[in-house]
Design a protein around this motif. Structure first.
Motif, PDB file in Angstrom:
ATOM      1  N   ALA A 280      10.056   2.198 -47.259  1.00 60.18           N
ATOM      2  CA  ALA A 280       9.685   1.935 -48.648  1.00 60.18           C
ATOM      3  C   ALA A 280       8.653   2.943 -49.146  1.00 60.18           C
ATOM      4  O   ALA A 280       8.703   3.376 -50.308  1.00 60.18           O
ATOM      5  N   LYS A 281       7.732   3.342 -48.285  1.00 60.12           N
ATOM      6  CA  LYS A 281       6.699   4.295 -48.715  1.00 60.12           C
ATOM      7  C   LYS A 281       7.284   5.663 -49.010  1.00 60.12           C
ATOM      8  O   LYS A 281       6.879   6.337 -49.960  1.00 60.12           O
ATOM      9  N   VAL A 282       8.261   6.089 -48.216  1.00 61.46           N
ATOM     10  CA  VAL A 282       8.928   7.364 -48.481  1.00 61.46           C
ATOM     11  C   VAL A 282       9.650   7.307 -49.818  1.00 61.46           C
ATOM     12  O   VAL A 282       9.626   8.262 -50.603  1.00 61.46           O
ATOM     13  N   VAL A 283      10.293   6.177 -50.103  1.00 59.11           N
ATOM     14  CA  VAL A 283      11.020   6.035 -51.369  1.00 59.11           C
ATOM     15  C   VAL A 283      10.057   6.082 -52.544  1.00 59.11           C
ATOM     16  O   VAL A 283      10.307   6.773 -53.553  1.00 59.11           O
ATOM     17  N   TRP A 284       8.917   5.373 -52.459  1.00 61.11           N
ATOM     18  CA  TRP A 284       7.953   5.413 -53.557  1.00 61.11           C
ATOM     19  C   TRP A 284       7.360   6.803 -53.734  1.00 61.11           C
ATOM     20  O   TRP A 284       7.152   7.260 -54.865  1.00 61.11           O
ATOM     21  N   MET A 285       7.089   7.486 -52.633  1.00 56.99           N
ATOM     22  CA  MET A 285       6.572   8.850 -52.737  1.00 56.99           C
ATOM     23  C   MET A 285       7.597   9.770 -53.389  1.00 56.99           C
ATOM     24  O   MET A 285       7.248  10.609 -54.239  1.00 56.99           O
ATOM     25  N   ALA A 286       8.851   9.632 -53.002  1.00 57.04           N
ATOM     26  CA  ALA A 286       9.908  10.452 -53.597  1.00 57.04           C
ATOM     27  C   ALA A 286      10.068  10.148 -55.085  1.00 57.04           C
ATOM     28  O   ALA A 286      10.283  11.054 -55.889  1.00 57.04           O
ATOM     29  N   ARG A 287       9.960   8.875 -55.454  1.00 55.70           N
ATOM     30  CA  ARG A 287      10.052   8.515 -56.871  1.00 55.70           C
ATOM     31  C   ARG A 287       8.894   9.126 -57.665  1.00 55.70           C
ATOM     32  O   ARG A 287       9.068   9.552 -58.815  1.00 55.70           O
ATOM     33  N   TYR A 288       7.729   9.146 -57.073  1.00 58.53           N
ATOM     34  CA  TYR A 288       6.567   9.754 -57.727  1.00 58.53           C
ATOM     35  C   TYR A 288       6.795  11.248 -57.935  1.00 58.53           C
ATOM     36  O   TYR A 288       6.567  11.776 -59.035  1.00 58.53           O
ATOM     37  N   LEU A 289       7.245  11.946 -56.900  1.00 56.22           N
ATOM     38  CA  LEU A 289       7.498  13.376 -57.010  1.00 56.22           C
ATOM     39  C   LEU A 289       8.611  13.662 -58.006  1.00 56.22           C
ATOM     40  O   LEU A 289       8.552  14.651 -58.765  1.00 56.22           O
ATOM     41  N   LEU A 290       9.626  12.807 -58.029  1.00 56.68           N
ATOM     42  CA  LEU A 290      10.730  13.001 -58.962  1.00 56.68           C
ATOM     43  C   LEU A 290      10.270  12.817 -60.404  1.00 56.68           C
ATOM     44  O   LEU A 290      10.675  13.580 -61.294  1.00 56.68           O
ATOM     45  N   GLU A 291       9.409  11.829 -60.650  1.00 63.39           N
ATOM     46  CA  GLU A 291       8.917  11.629 -62.013  1.00 63.39           C
ATOM     47  C   GLU A 291       7.972  12.744 -62.435  1.00 63.39           C
ATOM     48  O   GLU A 291       7.919  13.096 -63.616  1.00 63.39           O
ATOM     49  N   LEU A 292       7.227  13.309 -61.488  1.00 60.69           N
ATOM     50  CA  LEU A 292       6.393  14.456 -61.821  1.00 60.69           C
ATOM     51  C   LEU A 292       7.234  15.633 -62.300  1.00 60.69           C
ATOM     52  O   LEU A 292       6.800  16.425 -63.146  1.00 60.69           O
ATOM     53  N   SER A 293       8.431  15.770 -61.759  1.00 59.69           N
ATOM     54  CA  SER A 293       9.295  16.878 -62.161  1.00 59.69           C
ATOM     55  C   SER A 293       9.759  16.753 -63.608  1.00 59.69           C
ATOM     56  O   SER A 293      10.201  17.743 -64.202  1.00 59.69           O
ATOM     57  N   LEU A 294       9.664  15.550 -64.196  1.00 60.34           N
ATOM     58  CA  LEU A 294       9.996  15.407 -65.617  1.00 60.34           C
ATOM     59  C   LEU A 294       9.041  16.194 -66.497  1.00 60.34           C
ATOM     60  O   LEU A 294       9.404  16.629 -67.594  1.00 60.34           O
ATOM     61  N   LEU A 295       7.810  16.379 -66.019  1.00 57.59           N
ATOM     62  CA  LEU A 295       6.807  17.110 -66.788  1.00 57.59           C
ATOM     63  C   LEU A 295       6.967  18.616 -66.668  1.00 57.59           C
ATOM     64  O   LEU A 295       6.369  19.364 -67.454  1.00 57.59           O
ATOM     65  N   GLU A 296       7.719  19.066 -65.682  1.00 58.90           N
ATOM     66  CA  GLU A 296       7.869  20.497 -65.427  1.00 58.90           C
ATOM     67  C   GLU A 296       9.073  21.034 -66.188  1.00 58.90           C
ATOM     68  O   GLU A 296      10.207  20.655 -65.897  1.00 58.90           O
ATOM     69  N   GLY A 297       8.824  21.893 -67.136  1.00 53.85           N
ATOM     70  CA  GLY A 297       9.901  22.417 -67.970  1.00 53.85           C
ATOM     71  C   GLY A 297      10.928  23.227 -67.207  1.00 53.85           C
ATOM     72  O   GLY A 297      12.109  23.260 -67.580  1.00 53.85           O
ATOM     73  N   GLN A 298      10.512  23.899 -66.118  1.00 54.71           N
ATOM     74  CA  GLN A 298      11.453  24.729 -65.375  1.00 54.71           C
ATOM     75  C   GLN A 298      12.447  23.921 -64.552  1.00 54.71           C
ATOM     76  O   GLN A 298      13.400  24.483 -64.007  1.00 54.71           O
ATOM     77  N   CYS A 299      12.253  22.604 -64.464  1.00 58.71           N
ATOM     78  CA  CYS A 299      13.161  21.760 -63.682  1.00 58.71           C
ATOM     79  C   CYS A 299      14.417  21.364 -64.444  1.00 58.71           C
ATOM     80  O   CYS A 299      15.313  20.736 -63.860  1.00 58.71           O
ATOM     81  N   VAL A 300      14.504  21.691 -65.718  1.00 62.01           N
ATOM     82  CA  VAL A 300      15.655  21.247 -66.506  1.00 62.01           C
ATOM     83  C   VAL A 300      16.939  21.947 -66.092  1.00 62.01           C
ATOM     84  O   VAL A 300      18.032  21.465 -66.409  1.00 62.01           O
ATOM     85  N   VAL A 301      16.849  23.058 -65.388  1.00 64.30           N
ATOM     86  CA  VAL A 301      18.053  23.813 -65.028  1.00 64.30           C
ATOM     87  C   VAL A 301      18.684  23.298 -63.742  1.00 64.30           C
ATOM     88  O   VAL A 301      19.786  23.721 -63.398  1.00 64.30           O
ATOM     89  N   PHE A 302      18.030  22.381 -63.031  1.00 69.93           N
ATOM     90  CA  PHE A 302      18.543  21.917 -61.745  1.00 69.93           C
ATOM     91  C   PHE A 302      19.383  20.661 -61.918  1.00 69.93           C
ATOM     92  O   PHE A 302      19.149  19.858 -62.829  1.00 69.93           O
ATOM     93  N   LEU A 303      20.329  20.477 -61.011  1.00 76.50           N
ATOM     94  CA  LEU A 303      21.185  19.297 -61.037  1.00 76.50           C
ATOM     95  C   LEU A 303      20.415  18.071 -60.579  1.00 76.50           C
ATOM     96  O   LEU A 303      19.438  18.159 -59.826  1.00 76.50           O
TER      97      LEU A 303
END
Length: 399
Positions: A280-303
């Motif tokens: 569960a902790k790995v999943v929450w950490m991954a969700r946190y990192l994934l949501e941080l990528s929403l703020l990064e404009g350069q991430c829009v080009v990735f699948l």
């Protein structure tokens, strides 16, 4: 331009603290839970319904696997799938058996069939399907649908910058928390915003209005209860009228041709995490990192699948949980989804690691605060995140 939220995020964060006890209960959705859902099982002599298949063998004669041109899943064939009979080995026994095989070739030869088997189990565990017969078709469609709306580059139209976009997305995350929408709504709203920035010409004065409209449209697609238009205008300190918001909504729908579908990277993350048997902790950490990528404009080009895979891989590196034989084999099966995209995953991990290292000191801290609570296992405050770039060989000073 409204003063609350977009220009100054502190007032809206305070508002969220005041209404947290009064807001309604969250909708039950795939993104709202890490663990499996309790599923209804028929009692003895009770029928599931008229739509239940009477012949389990009646399946599509030939399924369409994901094309190898997509560079995501390779080497899968219908005949490679393992048998689902009642006499098959238990899941953990199969993983331990695979781990004990001599030679990497033997394991790689069985991975495509294991991926299908584990995908069906994961989708059933997460409550995504009712009949396992359609699991692989649904997964294949998810892999294809992420290719529908791709961006050739991450450039933003003038006069917008990555900083401007990050401020707006951070404010939308706060509004999303105030209304207690599901996570799918947040990812869909940011996806619509990315498309609108590339297709609709708006000035800086209308940027906040555009963001709210994208959130409103996402809520209409994902939520059962919607906020009033006047409530949305109130959160913008009535900087825009109800009429302006509805006119912008009509414009967005017209420019996007009413195409609002989106395969969220969060779905790929939870599916991969279930296949890999992550904690569960790995999943929450991954969700946190994934949501941080929403703020990064350069991430829009990735699948979406690549964003999810990178977040899960980086979370495992940050937490450094002790490996187990069956766990490593399960991770090998889950990572086969991203065959041939290791370079892309590493690029995304660099971006996410840099974002996590400076998240606490940035002005856009909504995601950091969101994942610093006990319900999220305080993953945003994990000390290893400050040195996350070093885990990938990137000096912290360069982030």
């Amino acid at each position: 331009m409204a003063k609350t939220g977009f220009c100054d995020s502190i007032p809206l964060l305070d508002l969220h603290k005041k209404v947290v006890e009064e807001r309604r209960a969250p909708l039950r959705a795939l993104a709202n839970a890490c663990g499996p859902k309790e599923r209804w099982q028929p009692q003895e002599g009770e029928s599931r319904g008229t739509y239940q298949k009477t012949e389990p063998e009646a399946r599509w004669a030939r399924r369409l696997p994901v094309s190898t041109d997509d560079g995501i899943i390779m080497g899968f064939h219908e005949d490679d799938s393992p048998s689902h009979s009642d006499g098959c080995m238990e899941e953990e026994a199969v993983l331990i058996y695979l781990h004990g095989l001599q030679g990497l070739y033997s394991l790689q030869a069985l991975v495509p069939g294991m991926l299908r088997h584990e995908t069906e189990l994961a989708m059933e565990t997460l409550g995504l399907i009712y009949d396992r017969s359609y699991a692989w078709d649904i997964f294949s469609d998810m892999m294809r649908s992420q290719l529908r709306f791709t961006f050739p580059n991450a450039d933003l139209p003038r006069p917008f910058t990555y900083t401007t976009r990050a401020i707006l997305v951070d404010w939308l995350i706060q509004v999303h928390e105030v209304f207690h929408f599901s996570e799918e709504t947040l990812y869909l709203s940011v996806h619509l915003l990315n498309r609108c920035l590339h297709q609709i010409k708006v000035n800086t004065a209308k940027l906040q209005l555009l963001g709210v409209v994208c959130l409103f449209l996402a809520a209409k697609k994902e939520e059962c209860l919607l906020p009033e238009v006047s409530e949305l205008c109130f959160l913008m300190e009535n900087g825009y009228s109800n009429r302006q918001l509805l006119r912008m909504e009509r414009r967005v729908l017209t420019e996007l041709k009413f195409e609002l579908s989106h395969c969220s990277p969060l779905h790929f993350l939870l599916l991969s995490a279930s296949i890999a048997h992550c904690s569960a902790k790995v999943v929450w950490m991954a969700r946190y990192l994934l949501e941080l990528s929403l703020l990064e404009g350069q991430c829009v080009v990735f699948l979406a699948a690549h964003l999810a895979g990178a977040a899960l891989c980086l979370a495992r590196r940050v937490l450094q949980e002790p490996p187990t034989p069956e766990g490593e084999t399960a991770w090998c099966v889950a990572s086969s989804i991203h065959v041939g995209s290791e370079t892309t995953l590493l690029r995304i991990m660099f971006i996410q690691a840099g974002a996590a290292a400076r998240a606490q000191s940035r002005d856009t801290r909504a995601t950091f605060l969101k994942y610093s609570t006990a319900g999220t296992m305080h993953v945003s405050s994990h000390p290893s995140l400050l040195s996350a770039p070093c885990l990938l060989g990137l000096p912290t000073a360069h982030t």
